[in-house]
Design a protein around this motif. Structure first.
Motif, PDB file in Angstrom:
ATOM      1  N   GLN A 108      76.437  53.821  12.260  1.00  0.00           N
ATOM      2  CA  GLN A 108      75.001  53.236  12.659  1.00  0.00           C
ATOM      3  C   GLN A 108      75.294  52.020  12.997  1.00  0.00           C
ATOM      4  N   ILE A 109      75.923  51.015  12.213  1.00  0.00           N
ATOM      5  CA  ILE A 109      76.041  49.471  12.674  1.00  0.00           C
ATOM      6  C   ILE A 109      77.148  49.639  13.887  1.00  0.00           C
ATOM      7  N   ARG A 110      77.931  50.170  14.108  1.00  0.00           N
ATOM      8  CA  ARG A 110      78.930  50.596  15.471  1.00  0.00           C
ATOM      9  C   ARG A 110      78.036  50.598  16.574  1.00  0.00           C
ATOM     10  N   SER A 111      76.839  51.244  16.401  1.00  0.00           N
ATOM     11  CA  SER A 111      76.051  51.958  17.487  1.00  0.00           C
ATOM     12  C   SER A 111      75.047  50.783  18.120  1.00  0.00           C
ATOM     13  N   LEU A 112      74.793  49.893  17.310  1.00  0.00           N
ATOM     14  CA  LEU A 112      73.953  48.894  17.654  1.00  0.00           C
ATOM     15  C   LEU A 112      74.597  47.872  18.893  1.00  0.00           C
ATOM     16  N   LYS A 113      73.358  47.724  19.629  1.00  0.00           N
ATOM     17  CA  LYS A 113      73.674  46.888  20.882  1.00  0.00           C
ATOM     18  C   LYS A 113      74.257  45.377  20.341  1.00  0.00           C
ATOM     19  N   GLU A 114      73.550  45.120  19.148  1.00  0.00           N
ATOM     20  CA  GLU A 114      73.971  43.620  18.779  1.00  0.00           C
ATOM     21  C   GLU A 114      75.496  43.591  18.224  1.00  0.00           C
ATOM     22  N   SER A 115      75.873  44.635  17.807  1.00  0.00           N
ATOM     23  CA  SER A 115      77.323  44.818  17.120  1.00  0.00           C
ATOM     24  C   SER A 115      78.476  44.717  18.076  1.00  0.00           C
ATOM     25  N   GLN A 116      78.201  44.821  19.319  1.00  0.00           N
ATOM     26  CA  GLN A 116      78.941  45.029  20.492  1.00  0.00           C
ATOM     27  C   GLN A 116      79.936  43.568  20.538  1.00  0.00           C
ATOM     28  N   GLU A 117      79.230  42.821  20.287  1.00  0.00           N
ATOM     29  CA  GLU A 117      80.188  41.528  20.525  1.00  0.00           C
ATOM     30  C   GLU A 117      80.700  40.805  19.191  1.00  0.00           C
ATOM     31  N   ILE A 118      80.363  41.490  17.932  1.00  0.00           N
ATOM     32  CA  ILE A 118      80.774  41.142  16.602  1.00  0.00           C
ATOM     33  C   ILE A 118      82.177  41.289  16.692  1.00  0.00           C
ATOM     34  N   PRO A 119      82.984  40.472  16.136  1.00  0.00           N
ATOM     35  CA  PRO A 119      84.654  40.840  15.705  1.00  0.00           C
ATOM     36  C   PRO A 119      84.740  41.948  14.751  1.00  0.00           C
ATOM     37  N   GLU A 120      85.575  42.506  14.721  1.00  0.00           N
ATOM     38  CA  GLU A 120      86.079  43.599  13.898  1.00  0.00           C
ATOM     39  C   GLU A 120      85.943  43.400  12.314  1.00  0.00           C
ATOM     40  N   LEU A 121      86.472  42.092  11.933  1.00  0.00           N
ATOM     41  CA  LEU A 121      86.363  41.815  11.007  1.00  0.00           C
ATOM     42  C   LEU A 121      84.853  41.554  10.236  1.00  0.00           C
ATOM     43  N   ASP A 122      84.137  40.791  10.885  1.00  0.00           N
ATOM     44  CA  ASP A 122      82.819  40.465  10.718  1.00  0.00           C
ATOM     45  C   ASP A 122      82.169  41.579  10.451  1.00  0.00           C
ATOM     46  N   LEU A 123      82.255  42.798  11.347  1.00  0.00           N
ATOM     47  CA  LEU A 123      81.577  43.916  11.237  1.00  0.00           C
ATOM     48  C   LEU A 123      81.912  44.572  10.003  1.00  0.00           C
ATOM     49  N   ALA A 124      83.202  44.675   9.661  1.00  0.00           N
ATOM     50  CA  ALA A 124      83.749  45.381   8.498  1.00  0.00           C
ATOM     51  C   ALA A 124      83.062  44.550   7.032  1.00  0.00           C
ATOM     52  N   TYR A 125      82.899  43.099   7.150  1.00  0.00           N
ATOM     53  CA  TYR A 125      82.159  42.543   6.039  1.00  0.00           C
ATOM     54  C   TYR A 125      80.689  42.950   6.041  1.00  0.00           C
ATOM     55  N   ASN A 126      79.964  43.250   7.221  1.00  0.00           N
ATOM     56  CA  ASN A 126      78.665  43.506   7.168  1.00  0.00           C
ATOM     57  C   ASN A 126      78.293  44.830   6.822  1.00  0.00           C
ATOM     58  N   VAL A 127      79.423  45.813   7.093  1.00  0.00           N
ATOM     59  CA  VAL A 127      79.349  47.128   6.489  1.00  0.00           C
ATOM     60  C   VAL A 127      79.403  46.872   4.870  1.00  0.00           C
ATOM     61  N   GLY A 128      80.608  46.353   4.609  1.00  0.00           N
ATOM     62  CA  GLY A 128      80.918  46.093   3.031  1.00  0.00           C
ATOM     63  C   GLY A 128      80.179  45.564   2.305  1.00  0.00           C
ATOM     64  N   ILE A 129      79.181  44.466   2.810  1.00  0.00           N
ATOM     65  CA  ILE A 129      78.236  43.987   1.938  1.00  0.00           C
ATOM     66  C   ILE A 129      77.313  44.787   1.491  1.00  0.00           C
ATOM     67  N   ILE A 130      76.827  45.737   2.404  1.00  0.00           N
ATOM     68  CA  ILE A 130      75.836  46.995   1.728  1.00  0.00           C
ATOM     69  C   ILE A 130      76.007  47.764   0.530  1.00  0.00           C
ATOM     70  N   TYR A 131      77.466  47.940   0.687  1.00  0.00           N
ATOM     71  CA  TYR A 131      78.056  48.809  -0.514  1.00  0.00           C
ATOM     72  C   TYR A 131      78.087  47.778  -1.778  1.00  0.00           C
ATOM     73  N   GLU A 132      78.618  46.691  -1.220  1.00  0.00           N
ATOM     74  CA  GLU A 132      78.857  45.554  -2.564  1.00  0.00           C
ATOM     75  C   GLU A 132      77.546  44.992  -3.182  1.00  0.00           C
ATOM     76  N   ALA A 133      76.447  44.852  -2.244  1.00  0.00           N
ATOM     77  CA  ALA A 133      75.178  44.373  -2.773  1.00  0.00           C
ATOM     78  C   ALA A 133      74.448  45.341  -3.282  1.00  0.00           C
ATOM     79  N   GLY A 134      74.646  46.604  -2.904  1.00  0.00           N
ATOM     80  CA  GLY A 134      73.704  47.827  -3.324  1.00  0.00           C
ATOM     81  C   GLY A 134      74.117  48.511  -4.593  1.00  0.00           C
ATOM     82  N   LEU A 135      75.480  48.407  -4.723  1.00  0.00           N
ATOM     83  CA  LEU A 135      75.939  49.517  -5.848  1.00  0.00           C
ATOM     84  C   LEU A 135      75.933  48.796  -7.068  1.00  0.00           C
ATOM     85  N   ASP A 136      76.409  47.702  -7.354  1.00  0.00           N
ATOM     86  CA  ASP A 136      76.679  47.218  -8.589  1.00  0.00           C
ATOM     87  C   ASP A 136      75.348  46.747  -9.162  1.00  0.00           C
ATOM     88  N   THR A 137      74.636  46.176  -8.217  1.00  0.00           N
ATOM     89  CA  THR A 137      73.322  45.698  -8.686  1.00  0.00           C
ATOM     90  C   THR A 137      72.521  46.693  -9.394  1.00  0.00           C
TER      91      THR A 137
END
Ligand code: HEM
Length: 272
Positions: A15-44
């Motif tokens: 989903q995140i990959r498909s967004l227009k806004e994601s196309q300019e974002i560096p790979e590592l930043d994108l990985a953090y964006n995906v990861g934060i959803i897991y990190e922020a959502g699961l443990d809490t």
């Protein structure tokens, strides 16, 4: 992220990959964006469920009112689902009280002030760090009388009570609706099916549980404690087994269902 891209079905990476806004974002930043959803959502959400279990084991009185509501609205022949949500005001109040009583991010999250400000005579310059301390706010007895008591009724008596467990302002938790819904359905199903009681020691006596024993850190969770989940009847066991047998367990089918339910457009394979 690469694993996420190789699955058969829809998922958040795609989903995140498909967004227009994601196309300019560096790979590592994108990985953090995906990861934060897991990190922020699961443990809490897990911590909030541990807090709920702690409340059941140490201040069990509320379970009777919750179970009365569940038996009246849902009956004893089926597990509840989201269509029952609007008819479960007491359970919704239990969710709020869980988040108030022992807020997951108890100390609050630092924010930077975007413009010069003044509060109670104090000058707060632009750029200063301010922290809204969730614990202190939720324990303010002028707003929450007898704050150490786990009392869902307070939310029914005054639906305008404030809840700050999800933070403040434009950085407030983006997942709060997901988590409110998850907590409601899980808490309601647990209370529908089980009495949650303290564990037993070697002599068969209920163990003492300290409801203030928490880990320290950014998020704080109860120290381990022992409880028993006692089925409320034989019928409950039968319904839980039946629903489990009938439930969809294939993760690809489940995720594809999420995509369809949300009307999301990300295709299974996205070109970069
Ligand atoms: C009981 C469950 C949860 C609690 C108590 C919680 C609490 C919080 C808090 C206190 C913040 C910081 C707010 C602030 O800066 O003032 C936050 C941020 C955030 N949460 Fe949650 N959260 C929960 C569940 C979730 C879930 C399920 C998701 C996603 C699926 C999620 C995603 C996020 C994200 C992405 C942020 C960062 C928002 C930003 O900085 O713009 N959270 N959450």
């Amino acid at each position: 992220m690469h694993n996420g891209e190789r699955t058969k079905s829809w998922n958040m990476t795609k989903q995140i990959r498909s967004l227009k806004e994601s196309q300019e974002i560096p790979e590592l930043d994108l990985a953090y964006n995906v990861g934060i959803i897991y990190e922020a959502g699961l443990d809490t959400t897990n911590i909030a469920l541990e807090v709920f279990t702690l409340a059941c084991a140490t201040q069990p009185r509320f379970m009777t009112s919750a179970q009365e509501e569940l038996d009246r609205v849902v009956g004893r022949d089926r597990l509840l689902d989201f269509s029952d949500q609007a008819d479960l005001p007491y359970i919704s109040a239990v969710v709020k009280e869980v988040l108030r009583w022992r807020p997951v991010s108890a100390g609050g999250i630092p924010h930077a002030v975007t413009q010069d400000d003044e509060y109670m005579g104090y000058r707060i310059p632009k750029g200063a760090t301010v922290i809204g301390n969730h614990w202190s706010i939720h324990m303010d007895d002028s707003i929450f009388p007898d704050p150490m008591s786990f009392r869902p009724e307070r939310w029914l008596e005054n639906p305008d009570l404030p809840l700050y467990a999800f933070g403040f302002g434009r950085r407030a938790c983006t997942g709060q609706h997901i988590s409110n819904n998850s907590l409601l359905i899980i808490i309601a199903r647990i209370l529908w099916a089980y009495d949650v009681k303290p564990g037993l020691d070697g002599d068969g006596k209920e163990v003492e549980i300290d409801d203030m024993a928490f880990t320290s850190g950014f998020n704080s969770r109860p120290e381990p404690f022992e409880v028993r989940f006692v089925p409320r009847s034989e019928k409950v066991v039968e319904v839980v087994r039946r629903e489990f047998d009938e439930a969809e367990k294939d993760i690809d089918v489940l995720l594809q269902g999420v995509r369809e339910a949300q009307g999301l457009s990300a295709a299974a394979a996205i070109k970069r």
